[in-house]
Design an enzyme around this catalytic site. Structure first.
Site, mmCIF file in Angstrom:
data_model
loop_
_atom_site.group_PDB
_atom_site.id
_atom_site.type_symbol
_atom_site.label_atom_id
_atom_site.label_comp_id
_atom_site.label_asym_id
_atom_site.label_seq_id
_atom_site.Cartn_x
_atom_site.Cartn_y
_atom_site.Cartn_z
ATOM 1 N N GLU A 33 29.750 10.010 -16.629
ATOM 2 C CA GLU A 33 30.269 9.811 -15.315
ATOM 3 C C GLU A 33 29.491 8.535 -14.898
ATOM 4 O O GLU A 33 28.411 8.568 -14.713
ATOM 5 C CB GLU A 33 30.129 11.008 -14.576
ATOM 6 C CG GLU A 33 30.515 10.611 -13.000
ATOM 7 C CD GLU A 33 31.958 9.859 -12.998
ATOM 8 O OE1 GLU A 33 31.890 9.004 -12.141
ATOM 9 O OE2 GLU A 33 32.782 10.265 -13.489
ATOM 10 N N ARG A 107 40.779 17.386 -2.496
ATOM 11 C CA ARG A 107 40.174 16.948 -3.801
ATOM 12 C C ARG A 107 38.734 17.322 -3.769
ATOM 13 O O ARG A 107 38.103 17.680 -5.184
ATOM 14 C CB ARG A 107 40.393 15.549 -3.777
ATOM 15 C CG ARG A 107 40.034 14.945 -5.280
ATOM 16 C CD ARG A 107 40.468 13.541 -5.353
ATOM 17 N NE ARG A 107 41.833 13.190 -5.261
ATOM 18 C CZ ARG A 107 42.712 13.311 -6.172
ATOM 19 N NH1 ARG A 107 42.171 13.440 -7.542
ATOM 20 N NH2 ARG A 107 44.054 13.295 -6.370
ATOM 21 N N TYR A 224 49.816 18.740 4.742
ATOM 22 C CA TYR A 224 49.771 20.171 4.389
ATOM 23 C C TYR A 224 48.201 20.756 4.577
ATOM 24 O O TYR A 224 47.360 20.171 4.645
ATOM 25 C CB TYR A 224 49.948 20.328 2.813
ATOM 26 C CG TYR A 224 49.411 19.375 2.062
ATOM 27 C CD1 TYR A 224 48.050 19.699 1.406
ATOM 28 C CD2 TYR A 224 49.929 18.457 1.388
ATOM 29 C CE1 TYR A 224 47.649 18.876 0.471
ATOM 30 C CE2 TYR A 224 49.173 17.325 0.415
ATOM 31 C CZ TYR A 224 48.051 17.739 0.079
ATOM 32 O OH TYR A 224 47.439 16.991 -0.849
ATOM 33 N N ASP A 301 44.983 10.087 -15.929
ATOM 34 C CA ASP A 301 45.306 8.744 -15.303
ATOM 35 C C ASP A 301 44.867 7.734 -16.315
ATOM 36 O O ASP A 301 45.569 6.725 -16.313
ATOM 37 C CB ASP A 301 44.393 8.580 -13.959
ATOM 38 C CG ASP A 301 45.276 8.963 -12.800
ATOM 39 O OD1 ASP A 301 46.292 9.945 -12.948
ATOM 40 O OD2 ASP A 301 44.786 8.851 -11.820
#
Length: 397
Positions: A33, A107, A224, A301
């Protein structure tokens, strides 16, 4: 040993889910990462039944569910009038319909749940502050060059021998850049503005556990609940020609509000509630004719970035992860297993990408076309709208 290890580039939702799925299939996984810490900023994620079914199979659903909300319903709203165009119950009704629950979650909470689960598995090694600087196919697998960026110790690099490399490193994937150097993200001429607000800041009529899609000419708004029901996530999508990419771009509230002049009091109450917004330019990818080559493939993605208008970006990455692990489990010919994964995933993700682009046009209609769209939606029930997407929500690995 190379034959036991798979390198995953990227510790986002797709990369972490891939690590969990591959470890469950019996592999050791090295996750590289580029960031120095696993964190995400101000955005919500909708997880439809096709995604939560995968999380259940990976034994992480309950961990994710702890900070999520099961919406009681969804409603499509006339942004200007503030009236309901169509609606449907969710909750247990949707779970019965599609065989798995629907969740909405921040997220950061989703990524934290996946990262915590991954760190509890000895077979998964997450290495932060590292980027893929190149890779070389070998007769026994692949050598991945990983460059480390560390403020304390400076920069160095290492070569990791592995069975395969999975590029789950996002829209601007370094792995895809090596495989397909001519591919560039496509700018959608829109910006998404995101904010999260305490539920106590809203009137009760807007604080219920309902996912709302507010439609108006040229723009739309989604609201939401997240954070186990203590906050509301807002996503406003407007026309925009600025292509500067990034999550942490501060945005002027007055600029956003100008796009929603003439909208209903409830819609504008939501838009006025945040003290600050983050804005980023929307990009996606045209469906790729090929994803990987040899012992390298793409996921999420990096392979199929899509507009957020069907709320399927994270879900499709999660699907990728379980299919990838299933194809690799027990495989003796790794490149062939990766091509099988790609053959299974490419038609579906291309269809979702194309459908999401179509919703861009549908959501932002104006004039007579907008009135006709709303009339059709009112004529059809909300249940019929859900059934229209059974091909997405009913998917099983």
């Amino acid at each position: 040993m190379a034959q036991q290890n798979i390198v995953v580039a990227g510790a986002g939702i797709g990369g972490l889910t891939a690590a969990l799925a591959l470890a469950k299939a019996g592999f050791r996984v090295t996750v590289l990462e580029r960031a120095g810490a696993i964190e995400e900023v101000g955005a919500g994620v909708q997880l439809a039944a096709n995604a939560t079914r995968c999380l259940q199979a990976l034994d992480v659903y309950e961990r994710v569910r702890a900070n999520a909300v099961v919406p009681a319903g969804f409603a499509v709203m006339d942004g200007r009038r503030g009236t309901v165009i169509t609606s449907a119950p969710m909750g247990a009704a949707a779970e019965t319909r599609f065989g798995a629950p629907f969740l909405v979650i921040h997220r950061a909470d989703l990524q934290s749940a996946l990262a915590t689960a991954a760190r509890e598995i000895p077979a998964i090694d997450i290495r932060l502050g590292r980027t893929v600087d190149g890779f070389t196919a070998l007769s026994s697998g692949i050598a991945v060059q990983a460059e480390r960026h560390d403020a304390a110790s400076g920069e160095d690099s290492e070569s990791i021998h592995a069975l395969a490399l999975v590029g789950a490193d996002g829209l601007r994937s370094a792995v895809r850049g090596v495989l397909h150097p001519a591919v560039r993200p496509s700018f959608r001429h829109r910006a998404a503005w995101r904010a999260t607000i305490p539920i106590a800041a809203l009137p009760a009529r807007l604080a219920d556990p309902v996912t709302r899609l507010w439609l108006g000419p040229g723009a739309h708004l989604v609201s939401y609940p997240v954070k186990a029901g203590t906050a509301i996530n807002l996503v406003a999508v407007t026309p925009d020609e600025r292509q500067l990419h990034g999550w942490g771009l501060a945005a002027a509230p007055e600029e956003l509000l100008a796009h929603y002049a003439g909208w209903s009091d409830d819609a504008r109450a939501l838009l006025h509630a945040p003290d600050s917004w983050l804005r980023w330019a929307l990009f996606d990818l045209d469906p790729l004719p090929a994803w990987g080559a040899g012992p390298v493939t793409l996921l999420g993605d990096a392979a199929h970035a899509m507009p957020p208008f069907l709320a399927q970006g994270a879900a499709q990455a999660i699907e990728d992860a379980v299919v990838l692990a299933d194809c690799l489990k027990g495989a003796t010919d790794i490149p062939a297993a990766l091509r099988r994964y790609e053959a299974l995933r490419q038609p579906r993700t291309a269809r979702v990408q194309t459908a999401a682009r179509g919703m861009d046009r549908l959501y932002h209609l104006s004039g007579p076309a907008r009135l006709a769209r709303d009339l059709v939606m009112r004529t059809r029930s909300g249940d019929a709208m859900l059934e229209r997407y059974r091909w997405i929500y009913g998917w099983r690995a």
